[in-house]
Design an enzyme around this catalytic site. Structure first.
Site, PDB file in Angstrom:
ATOM      1  CB  CYS A   2      -0.875   0.009   1.383  1.00 21.81           C
ATOM      2  SG  CYS A   2      -2.009  -1.391   1.424  1.00 21.81           S
ATOM      3  NE  ARG A  27       4.213   1.754  -1.334  1.00 20.04           N
ATOM      4  CZ  ARG A  27       5.302   1.182  -1.262  1.00 20.04           C
ATOM      5  NH1 ARG A  27       6.517   1.438  -2.007  1.00 20.04           N
ATOM      6  NH2 ARG A  27       5.323   0.178  -0.392  1.00 20.04           N
ATOM      7  CD1 TRP A  71      -1.729  -5.557  -3.170  1.00 20.45           C
ATOM      8  CD2 TRP A  71      -2.305  -4.541  -4.973  1.00 20.45           C
ATOM      9  NE1 TRP A  71      -1.695  -6.673  -4.140  1.00 20.45           N
ATOM     10  CE2 TRP A  71      -2.287  -5.970  -5.336  1.00 20.45           C
ATOM     11  CE3 TRP A  71      -3.243  -3.715  -5.874  1.00 20.45           C
ATOM     12  CZ2 TRP A  71      -2.556  -6.375  -6.547  1.00 20.45           C
ATOM     13  CZ3 TRP A  71      -3.296  -4.337  -7.064  1.00 20.45           C
ATOM     14  CH2 TRP A  71      -3.158  -5.716  -7.498  1.00 20.45           C
ATOM     15  CG  ASN A  97       2.877  -0.798   2.933  1.00 17.15           C
ATOM     16  OD1 ASN A  97       2.306  -1.881   2.428  1.00 17.15           O
ATOM     17  ND2 ASN A  97       3.999  -0.470   2.641  1.00 17.15           N
ATOM     18  N   GLY A  98       1.717  -3.144   4.870  1.00 24.21           N
ATOM     19  CA  GLY A  98       2.493  -4.321   5.558  1.00 24.21           C
ATOM     20  C   GLY A  98       1.433  -5.598   5.990  1.00 24.21           C
ATOM     21  CD  GLU A 469       7.434 -17.919 -16.449  1.00 27.05           C
ATOM     22  OE1 GLU A 469       6.676 -18.422 -17.083  1.00 27.05           O
ATOM     23  OE2 GLU A 469       7.504 -16.606 -16.035  1.00 27.05           O
ATOM     24  CE  LYS A 473       7.614 -13.816 -17.806  1.00 24.00           C
ATOM     25  NZ  LYS A 473       6.741 -14.457 -16.973  1.00 24.00           N
ATOM     26  CD  GLU A 476       5.468 -11.994 -21.207  1.00 24.56           C
ATOM     27  OE1 GLU A 476       6.184 -12.540 -20.489  1.00 24.56           O
ATOM     28  OE2 GLU A 476       4.123 -11.632 -21.093  1.00 24.56           O
ATOM     29  CG  HIS A 492      12.757 -37.627 -29.047  1.00 25.98           C
ATOM     30  ND1 HIS A 492      13.175 -39.012 -29.264  1.00 25.98           N
ATOM     31  CD2 HIS A 492      13.245 -37.779 -27.639  1.00 25.98           C
ATOM     32  CE1 HIS A 492      13.482 -39.858 -28.505  1.00 25.98           C
ATOM     33  NE2 HIS A 492      13.720 -38.799 -27.425  1.00 25.98           N
ATOM     34  CE  LYS A 591       0.575  -7.814 -14.604  1.00 27.75           C
ATOM     35  NZ  LYS A 591       1.828  -8.709 -14.532  1.00 27.75           N
TER      36      LYS A 591
HETATM   37  C1  AGP Z   1       3.238 -13.617 -18.342  1.00 31.49           C
HETATM   38  O1  AGP Z   1       4.193 -12.915 -18.315  1.00 31.49           O
HETATM   39  C2  AGP Z   1       2.169 -13.316 -19.179  1.00 31.49           C
HETATM   40  N1  AGP Z   1       1.882 -11.877 -19.122  1.00 31.49           N
HETATM   41  C3  AGP Z   1       0.818 -14.082 -19.196  1.00 31.49           C
HETATM   42  O2  AGP Z   1       1.419 -15.305 -19.934  1.00 31.49           O
HETATM   43  C4  AGP Z   1       0.101 -14.251 -18.093  1.00 31.49           C
HETATM   44  O3  AGP Z   1       0.645 -15.021 -17.179  1.00 31.49           O
HETATM   45  C5  AGP Z   1      -1.329 -15.049 -18.635  1.00 31.49           C
HETATM   46  O4  AGP Z   1      -1.929 -14.249 -19.300  1.00 31.49           O
HETATM   47  C6  AGP Z   1      -2.139 -15.555 -17.433  1.00 31.49           C
HETATM   48  O5  AGP Z   1      -2.488 -14.310 -16.643  1.00 31.49           O
HETATM   49  P1  AGP Z   1      -2.942 -14.612 -15.098  1.00 31.49           P
HETATM   50  O6  AGP Z   1      -2.068 -15.189 -14.168  1.00 31.49           O
HETATM   51  O7  AGP Z   1      -3.577 -13.220 -14.555  1.00 31.49           O
HETATM   52  O8  AGP Z   1      -4.304 -15.489 -15.284  1.00 31.49           O
END
Ligand code: AGP
Length: 596
Positions: A2, A27, A71, A97-98, A469, A473, A476, A492, A591
């Protein structure tokens, strides 16, 4: 996470607090509030962002006040759960905050003593505790109260009858004093202060501040006086919001030690789930998308190891169209945002199929929480960068905690094993910090990847998902094609693509697959591909087969994805930064993905 701010001086506090809160909105932004001392305490708080608070705020004025942007961690975003909190007499106001770890027992005791609670938050217990200890001296009451509080906090407190001071205190949550001429400030970070001053003094753990309009005094909780020099900061507001980091993503990577620590506080095992869930399930299904799906794949290894229940992991977008062949299935949905349409649809479908559902999410009150039977919140704080970083590692923390809890429910974990697991979990944030303490070598290794057109990530067992992952990353944010593979699968098919221009990131901690990994690395090297290996400190074998080695602290294999993930996040970040990509907002991505 927060944002908190306090003002004391000769000017009207309300516009100053509002402007500072706007600067702190990154925040937390689910609710906000402020309180000033005028003729007694006047306060206003509500659900929503600062702009909506500004539109509905009645005229309240005074020369001393506090502001808060929230938050949520305990209790959904709502007017009742927004800060400030007032004591029963309406004389003391507090913002925080905490996370207060022992809030349940404090609340119980204070209710028995006659205090009336109005919210679901952990914070409210503190204002009642201060009321209990108040005897005409607010500083003394805060000091006495904090001796009974466990957890992390940055707080600021005012009393209607002591207009000449703000009392603030810190333990494990940031707090900074802003020094103006005849007016002073207290805030979560300098972003809130820069419109007014750039002279600051940082408050340390277990310290209490008495802030007046003339200056400040710092003492320890025990009462010893502390001298603190002031510093001049030369940041812009934007720099300050990012904590001095170039991008939110980098800041969020560096916030992981705290996020992991906060997510663990007071819940190994999760006693609420232990009381809630019976052992009447014989399969677990984990459903998620993107990075959360990768967390789910790691969760499979964790759950199967701790609870001995078979686990199937499915993508949210696929689950709805699968055959409902499993009975007595416990469904775990993972989504940092809590708003991903595919995961929400899967939650509805799982209910329709009669499964008990659990969500792991970072956003209190998000849509998924209304679809499931039980929610486990990660406590990563807001994540602004589109690339999920701290929300991923805290999802893993959640899966370890749930895994231990399932092991308890299924009686598959001995007491000694739980103790061992708990002790490793508690050390994780330190291990992550040690990776972050020395990033120069990771940055140099990233240089060898920045001109590639394809990159492969390989790993085995629990680090196969870590490889996925790492590749996600990387593609992306750097826009370079990357794939993750189980190391044994290369021969394979994908081996055909390897050339000296195809770097391979090989994840090779010393676990039961290590010898096989060494063999796979040799296969890759034989095709001339440069190998960046990630392994445990003190491992001298890796240097013999890989071109570069990045070391992480040795942890039990089941926990290795956490420190290793931090390395793959940084590799992606440094390459994307060198290629001048739009790191916090990668092209075509959002996001939270609210369409199916
Ligand atoms: C990850 O870096 C991505 N932005 C994306 O794969 C994300 O994890 C996915 O859209 C799922 O989002 P969520 O965890 O909010 O459900």
């Amino acid at each position: 996470m927060c944002g908190i701010v306090g003002y004391i001086g000769e000017n009207d506090a309300t516009p100053i607090l509002l402007r500072a809160l706007k600067r702190l909105e990154y925040r937390g932004y689910d609710s906000a509030g402020l309180v000033v001392i005028g003729d007694g305490l006047s306060y206003y708080k509500d659900k929503g962002m600062i702009d909506s608070l500004m539109q509905t705020l009645p005229k309240i004025s005074g020369k001393v006040g506090l502001g808060h942007t929230r938050w949520a961690t305990h209790g959904k975003p709502s007017k009742e759960n927004a800060h400030p909190f007032l004591d029963c007499k309406g004389k003391i106001a507090l913002i925080h905050n905490g996370i207060i770890e022992n809030h349940m027992e404090l609340r119980k005791q204070l209710i028995e003593e006659g205090h009336k609670f109005t919210s679901e938050t952990d914070t409210e217990a503190m204002v009642h505790l201060i009321e209990k200890h108040y005897n005409g001296d607010i500083e003394k009451a805060v000091r006495e109260s904090l001796k009974q509080v466990h957890g992390s906090y940055a707080i600021a407190v005012i009393h209607a009858d002591e207009k000449d001071k703000i009392i603030a205190a810190r333990n494990e949550s940031p707090l900074v004093i802003g020094i103006g001429g005849g007016e002073n400030f207290i805030a979560s970070d300098v972003a809130a202060l820069l419109d007014y001053t750039n002279e600051v003094a940082y408050v340390m753990d277990n310290e209490i501040v008495k802030l007046t309009k003339q200056g400040f005094e710092i003492t320890t909780i025990k009462g010893e006086s502390v001298s603190r020099t002031t510093e001049t900061v030369n940041w812009t507001v934007e720099d300050a919001e990012k904590g001095g980091y170039e991008h939110y993503m980098l800041k969020e990577i560096f916030e992981q030690p705290n996020a992991i620590h906060d997510s663990l506080l007071g819940r190994i095992p999760d006693l609420t789930l232990n009381g809630f869930l019976d052992g009447n399930f014989n399969t677990i299904k984990i459903i998620a998308c993107g990075t959360s799906y990768h967390a789910g794949l790691i969760g499979k290894y964790v759950f199967e190891s701790f609870s001995k229940v078979p686990v199937v992991v499915e993508m949210g977008s696929e689950y709805r169209y699968s055959e409902p062949v499993y009975e007595n299935t416990l469904v775990v949905l993972i989504t940092q945002s809590g708003e991903t349409a595919d995961t929400l649809a899967a939650a509805k479908e799982a209910k329709r199929r009669g499964s008990m559902t659990i969500a792991i999410t970072n956003v209190v009150g998000s849509s998924i929480t209304r679809e499931v039977d039980y929610t486990f919140y990660t406590r990563a704080g807001p994540e602004i960068g589109v690339a999920a970083t701290k929300t991923f590692t805290t999802q893993l923390v959640a899966l370890y905690i749930l895994g231990i809890t399932l092991g308890l429910i299924k009686r598959t974990l001995e007491y000694d094993r739980i103790r061992e697991l708990t002790s490793t979990l508690r050390k994780l944030s330190r291990y992550v910090q040690s990776v972050l303490d020395d990033t120069e070598h990771i940055e140099n290794c990233a240089l060898t990847m920045k001109n590639a057109t394809d990159v492969f990530y390989i790993g085995r067992n629990i680090n196969y998902p870590t490889a996925l992952e790492g590749a996600l990353k990387f593609k992306e944010i750097s826009y370079i094609h990357a794939e993750g593979y189980p190391a044994g699968e290369l021969k394979h098919g994908p081996l055909a693509l390897l050339t000296p221009r195809t770097p391979v990131v090989a994840i090779a901690p010393k676990d039961h697959t290590y010898e096989k990994m060494l063999g796979n690395i040799s296969e890759v090297s034989a095709r001339g591909s440069p190998v960046i290996a990630i392994g445990y400190q003190e491992d001298t074998e890796l240097e013999k087969v890989a071109d570069h080695v990045i070391y992480v602290p040795e942890v039990p294999a089941l926990f290795s994805p956490i420190p290793i993930t931090v390395v793959v996040q940084l590799l992606a970040y440094y390459v994307a930064r060198d290629r001048k990509c739009s790191i916090d907002k990668p092209r075509h991505l959002a996001k939270s993905v609210t369409v199916e």
